[in-house]
Design a protein around this motif. Structure first.
Motif, PDB file in Angstrom:
ATOM      1  N   VAL A  61       2.327   6.688  -7.152  1.00 44.65           N
ATOM      2  CA  VAL A  61       1.416   7.761  -7.572  1.00 44.65           C
ATOM      3  C   VAL A  61       2.112   9.109  -7.424  1.00 44.65           C
ATOM      4  O   VAL A  61       2.042   9.970  -8.317  1.00 44.65           O
ATOM      5  CB  VAL A  61       0.120   7.729  -6.743  1.00 44.65           C
ATOM      6  CG1 VAL A  61      -0.743   8.952  -7.049  1.00 44.65           C
ATOM      7  CG2 VAL A  61      -0.663   6.451  -7.028  1.00 44.65           C
ATOM      8  N   ASP A  62       2.798   9.296  -6.294  1.00 44.27           N
ATOM      9  CA  ASP A  62       3.554  10.536  -6.079  1.00 44.27           C
ATOM     10  C   ASP A  62       4.648  10.688  -7.133  1.00 44.27           C
ATOM     11  O   ASP A  62       4.912  11.789  -7.620  1.00 44.27           O
ATOM     12  CB  ASP A  62       4.180  10.537  -4.682  1.00 44.27           C
ATOM     13  CG  ASP A  62       3.138  10.558  -3.572  1.00 44.27           C
ATOM     14  OD1 ASP A  62       1.980  10.945  -3.852  1.00 44.27           O
ATOM     15  OD2 ASP A  62       3.481  10.181  -2.433  1.00 44.27           O
ATOM     16  N   HIS A  82       0.835  -1.201   0.000  1.00 42.21           N
ATOM     17  CA  HIS A  82       0.000   0.000   0.000  1.00 42.21           C
ATOM     18  C   HIS A  82       0.873   1.255   0.000  1.00 42.21           C
ATOM     19  O   HIS A  82       0.618   2.212  -0.748  1.00 42.21           O
ATOM     20  CB  HIS A  82      -0.916  -0.002   1.224  1.00 42.21           C
ATOM     21  CG  HIS A  82      -1.746   1.242   1.347  1.00 42.21           C
ATOM     22  ND1 HIS A  82      -2.858   1.483   0.567  1.00 42.21           N
ATOM     23  CD2 HIS A  82      -1.609   2.338   2.159  1.00 42.21           C
ATOM     24  CE1 HIS A  82      -3.376   2.658   0.882  1.00 42.21           C
ATOM     25  NE2 HIS A  82      -2.640   3.193   1.846  1.00 42.21           N
ATOM     26  N   LEU A  83       1.911   1.242   0.830  1.00 41.03           N
ATOM     27  CA  LEU A  83       2.807   2.394   0.931  1.00 41.03           C
ATOM     28  C   LEU A  83       3.510   2.671  -0.392  1.00 41.03           C
ATOM     29  O   LEU A  83       3.539   3.806  -0.874  1.00 41.03           O
ATOM     30  CB  LEU A  83       3.841   2.147   2.028  1.00 41.03           C
ATOM     31  CG  LEU A  83       4.964   3.188   2.163  1.00 41.03           C
ATOM     32  CD1 LEU A  83       4.400   4.529   2.597  1.00 41.03           C
ATOM     33  CD2 LEU A  83       6.018   2.709   3.154  1.00 41.03           C
ATOM     34  N   THR A  84       4.067   1.632  -0.999  1.00 35.93           N
ATOM     35  CA  THR A  84       4.814   1.831  -2.240  1.00 35.93           C
ATOM     36  C   THR A  84       3.896   2.169  -3.414  1.00 35.93           C
ATOM     37  O   THR A  84       4.313   2.865  -4.344  1.00 35.93           O
ATOM     38  CB  THR A  84       5.661   0.589  -2.568  1.00 35.93           C
ATOM     39  OG1 THR A  84       4.836  -0.593  -2.529  1.00 35.93           O
ATOM     40  CG2 THR A  84       6.795   0.430  -1.562  1.00 35.93           C
ATOM     41  N   SER A  85       2.652   1.698  -3.370  1.00 38.03           N
ATOM     42  CA  SER A  85       1.693   2.080  -4.417  1.00 38.03           C
ATOM     43  C   SER A  85       1.439   3.581  -4.377  1.00 38.03           C
ATOM     44  O   SER A  85       1.386   4.254  -5.416  1.00 38.03           O
ATOM     45  CB  SER A  85       0.375   1.320  -4.240  1.00 38.03           C
ATOM     46  OG  SER A  85       0.560  -0.061  -4.446  1.00 38.03           O
ATOM     47  N   GLN A  86       1.293   4.127  -3.167  1.00 36.61           N
ATOM     48  CA  GLN A  86       1.088   5.565  -3.027  1.00 36.61           C
ATOM     49  C   GLN A  86       2.325   6.336  -3.470  1.00 36.61           C
ATOM     50  O   GLN A  86       2.223   7.393  -4.100  1.00 36.61           O
ATOM     51  CB  GLN A  86       0.758   5.910  -1.573  1.00 36.61           C
ATOM     52  CG  GLN A  86       0.477   7.394  -1.339  1.00 36.61           C
ATOM     53  CD  GLN A  86      -0.656   7.916  -2.202  1.00 36.61           C
ATOM     54  OE1 GLN A  86      -1.746   7.342  -2.227  1.00 36.61           O
ATOM     55  NE2 GLN A  86      -0.410   9.011  -2.930  1.00 36.61           N
TER      56      GLN A  86
END
Length: 206
Positions: free
Chosen positions: A181-182, A174-178
């Motif tokens: 996006v950044d 979840h963290l790396t997916s965000q």
């Protein structure tokens, strides 16, 4: 995001490159090819935002070895060696051991710390302290290569990798997916995608 890389080359062989504030602030950019230890001091930044590289050509002891263990990429010549010799003068390398114990197996770290004996570059590579070992005459070329300008994407990617390591798999994904996006919001990412679609080389903003 504006990033600037600083190349720090230790060049105080008379004092065995102890990491005093004066040494760190020195404008020198070319090191002596003396076979003296490359570093024996302290005061290193443990977590710089951008890629953190070290190229070693000689003996790195105590906090010099700590610098190598703390960086993201570490390259050394085949003539280099690494040691935590504090025990030989009755002063255990406790602080340098923090970084060492996080990049090599515990038993390897303890052997280095307990004996004070140096390990070769090849041994250091085998145990995970180094990324690569190169011939001595290639160290200058390698130093120039790793000192190339930062891209903001590298700092973002580094942050993503380190942050997810302590998380469980679901949280890490979840963290790396965000973070991805950044990443897509960065000018270089947009330029990279555009260049790919237009079949040309990207023109980076840095």
């Amino acid at each position: 995001m504006s990033l600037q890389r600083r190349s720090v080359v230790l060049s105080d062989p008379k004092r065995r490159n102890a990491l005093s504030l004066a040494t760190l602030r020195s404008p020198k950019r070319h090191s002596s090819r003396s076979r003296k230890p490359r570093s024996e001091g302290h005061d290193a930044d443990p977590d710089p935002p951008g890629p953190h590289h070290r190229v070693v050509n000689g003996l790195a002891t105590a906090a010099g070895c700590q610098l190598v263990a703390s960086c993201d990429i570490a390259v050394a010549s085949d003539k280099s060696s690494f040691a935590m010799p504090g025990v030989n003068i009755g002063l255990f390398c406790s602080t340098p051991g923090v970084a060492l114990g996080r990049v090599v197996l515990r038993k390897v770290a303890l052997e280095v710390l307990f004996t004070g004996e140096p390990v070769s570059a090849r041994e250091a590579l085998l145990h995970g302290l180094l990324s690569r070992v190169v011939p001595e005459d290639e160290t200058t070329q390698m130093a120039k290569k790793v000192a190339s300008p930062d891209q903001p994407v590298l700092s973002l990617g580094k942050a993503a990798l380190y942050r997810q390591l302590a998380r469980d798999l679901r949280t890490a994904c979840h963290l790396t997916s965000q973070m991805m996006v950044d990443n897509l919001g960065l000018p270089d990412a947009q330029e990279g995608v555009k260049a790919f679609l237009q079949k040309r080389k990207p023109v980076w903003s840095h």
